[in-house]
Design an enzyme around this catalytic site. Sequence first.
Site, PDB file in Angstrom:
ATOM      1  N   HIS A   9       0.845  -1.346  -0.075  1.00 54.53           N
ATOM      2  CA  HIS A   9      -0.105   0.012  -0.077  1.00 54.53           C
ATOM      3  C   HIS A   9       0.927   1.107  -0.052  1.00 54.53           C
ATOM      4  CE1 HIS A   9       0.919   0.977   4.183  1.00 54.53           C
ATOM      5  NE2 HIS A   9       0.652  -0.497   4.326  1.00 54.53           N
ATOM      6  N   GLY A  10       0.227   2.486  -0.271  1.00 53.98           N
ATOM      7  CA  GLY A  10       1.202   3.724  -0.243  1.00 53.98           C
ATOM      8  C   GLY A  10       1.219   3.957   1.132  1.00 53.98           C
ATOM      9  N   SER A  12       0.739   5.244   4.447  1.00 53.70           N
ATOM     10  CA  SER A  12      -0.373   5.362   5.441  1.00 53.70           C
ATOM     11  C   SER A  12       0.068   6.839   6.437  1.00 53.70           C
ATOM     12  CB  SER A  12      -0.600   4.287   6.270  1.00 53.70           C
ATOM     13  OG  SER A  12       0.250   3.991   7.148  1.00 53.70           O
ATOM     14  N   GLU A  83      -2.677  -7.077   7.374  1.00 52.87           N
ATOM     15  CA  GLU A  83      -1.262  -6.911   8.035  1.00 52.87           C
ATOM     16  C   GLU A  83      -1.273  -7.664   9.236  1.00 52.87           C
ATOM     17  OE1 GLU A  83       1.819  -6.715   7.951  1.00 52.87           O
ATOM     18  OE2 GLU A  83       2.121  -4.319   7.566  1.00 52.87           O
TER      19      GLU A  83
END
Length: 192
Positions: A9-10, A12, A83
Amino acid sequence: MARLILIRHGESLANAERRFTHGPHEPLSRQGREEAVARGRSVAERFDPVALYASPFVRALETARLIGAALQLEPIVVEALREQDFGQLRGRGYDSVREDPLWHTDRWRFRPPEGETLEEVFHRVGPALDAIAEKHVGQQVVVVSHGGVMAALHAWTTVRRIEGVPPISANASGFVVEWTRVRHDGRFPGKP
């Protein structure tokens, strides 16, 4: 053979603030959204995926939706791609584990209080990735998840000793795997 395009993911908000995430509802930062859009464009230029899978956690699902916009694909949520559970470390700064020797010497077996180890993540996400690949033999798919999950998937797909597999640290980074129907023995790499 299936081609799996695995992407973290980008950035956070937790990544930007140098802390462990509070949990599944942690969103992307502005930079993280920009990273996801850029990653979507680069995937669209290089690949022709037929499906897009994602962790149910907000930051991964948001990344997948932004990538999916470039690919004209909607993400399919896979619970097992979530996660690592950081337990009592949730929301705490990364420096909170600075003094823990196991964090530095055996990250794969480090268990946050009331959390899970990366070894446990390995056993959870590996079979999920195999199931995705089995559905898409001869096709390309994108899988969006998290840093710990990416490290575990890298270990699962390369069948190396965990000790030799570096963590995936850069946001919106990833790797491509050519998956074949090789049966994985389910053992944790590095254990007899």
